[in-house]
Design an enzyme around this catalytic site. Structure first.
Site, short mmCIF file in Angstrom:
data_model
loop_
_atom_site.label_atom_id
_atom_site.label_comp_id
_atom_site.label_asym_id
_atom_site.label_seq_id
_atom_site.Cartn_x
_atom_site.Cartn_y
_atom_site.Cartn_z
N ASP A 9 0.88 -1.17 0.00
CA ASP A 9 0.00 0.00 0.00
C ASP A 9 0.92 1.22 0.00
O ASP A 9 1.44 1.60 1.04
CB ASP A 9 -0.90 -0.01 1.23
CG ASP A 9 -1.84 1.18 1.27
OD1 ASP A 9 -2.41 1.52 0.22
OD2 ASP A 9 -2.00 1.78 2.35
N GLU A 70 -1.26 -1.20 -4.96
CA GLU A 70 -2.47 -0.40 -5.19
C GLU A 70 -2.25 0.55 -6.36
O GLU A 70 -1.24 1.24 -6.44
CB GLU A 70 -2.83 0.41 -3.95
CG GLU A 70 -4.13 1.20 -4.12
CD GLU A 70 -4.57 1.89 -2.85
OE1 GLU A 70 -4.44 3.12 -2.78
OE2 GLU A 70 -5.03 1.19 -1.93
N ASP A 143 -2.77 1.14 7.01
CA ASP A 143 -1.90 0.92 5.84
C ASP A 143 -1.40 -0.53 5.80
O ASP A 143 -1.26 -1.11 4.72
CB ASP A 143 -0.71 1.88 5.89
CG ASP A 143 -1.14 3.31 6.15
OD1 ASP A 143 -1.36 4.05 5.19
OD2 ASP A 143 -1.29 3.65 7.34
#
Length: 199
Positions: A9, A70, A143
């Site tokens: 992430d 991501e 996160d």
């Protein structure tokens, strides 16, 4: 043999890192999870170097089959998008240097894969991650949990077909091989692609 997936992430202040092993029956084992961070006031070159070093060490330590990242998406906060894009480049470069394939997933795809809903909240995602990985509570901070969700998403995608699940798996009558969450994820992915084509 289990598929080992690193989930990332990306972020300058907090970059979530996770490793999961996904068996052919889609059972997930959480191997490791952490957050690499840099203080906001630090010069950009030093921040990117710190995150790059963390990613390089993570990949060398865990030797993943694939890296799930991501996908950068538009946001009203331009500085956040730029920082995320910069970290994304660092991560992709580190993976490419080692010959590790990189898969990009949107937040909507990840939500759909893990919870069955592309509109799921952070709390719902965390709850499902804990259930999927058989944890007492979700990884923290958010996160870290997001990195686990990314890794699960791609791991399940590979487990569904032996490599990469796609909309064709459902259209070809393969839907019985997929969980409800995986089918929702494939639908979300197809919808995102249609929107991208129309733009």
């Amino acid at each position: 043999m289990a598929l080992r997936v690193v989930g990332v992430d990306p972020g300058l202040t907090r970059c979530g890192l996770a490793v999961v092993d996904v068996a052919a029956n889609r059972q997930v084992s959480l191997v490791d999870v952490t957050v690499a961070g840099t203080p906001p006031g630090t010069p950009l070159d030093a921040r990117l170097l710190t995150i790059s070093n963390a990613i390089e060490a993570w990949l060398d330590q865990h030797q993943p089959d694939v890296l799930a990242l991501e996908r950068v998406f538009a946001s009203a906060n331009v500085s956040t998008v730029i920082g995320t894009a910069q970290v994304t480049g660092v991560v992709i470069t580190a993976a490419a240097r080692r010959g590790i394939p990189v898969a990009l997933h949107t937040p909507t795809e990840v939500k759909a894969a893990v919870t069955g809903s592309g509109q799921a909240t952070k709390a719902a995602i965390g709850k499902m991650i804990a259930k999927i990985c058989r944890l007492d509570e979700p990884p923290k901070p958010a996160d870290a949990a997001d990195a686990v969700a990314l890794a699960i998403t791609h791991g399940w995608r590979g487990a569904a077909t032996g490599s990469n699940a796609s909309a064709s798996a459902v259209h070809a009558g393969g839907s019985s091989q997929l969980t409800g969450a995986q089918q929702a994820w494939i639908a979300a992915e197809a919808s995102a692609k249609r929107r991208a084509v129309r733009r």
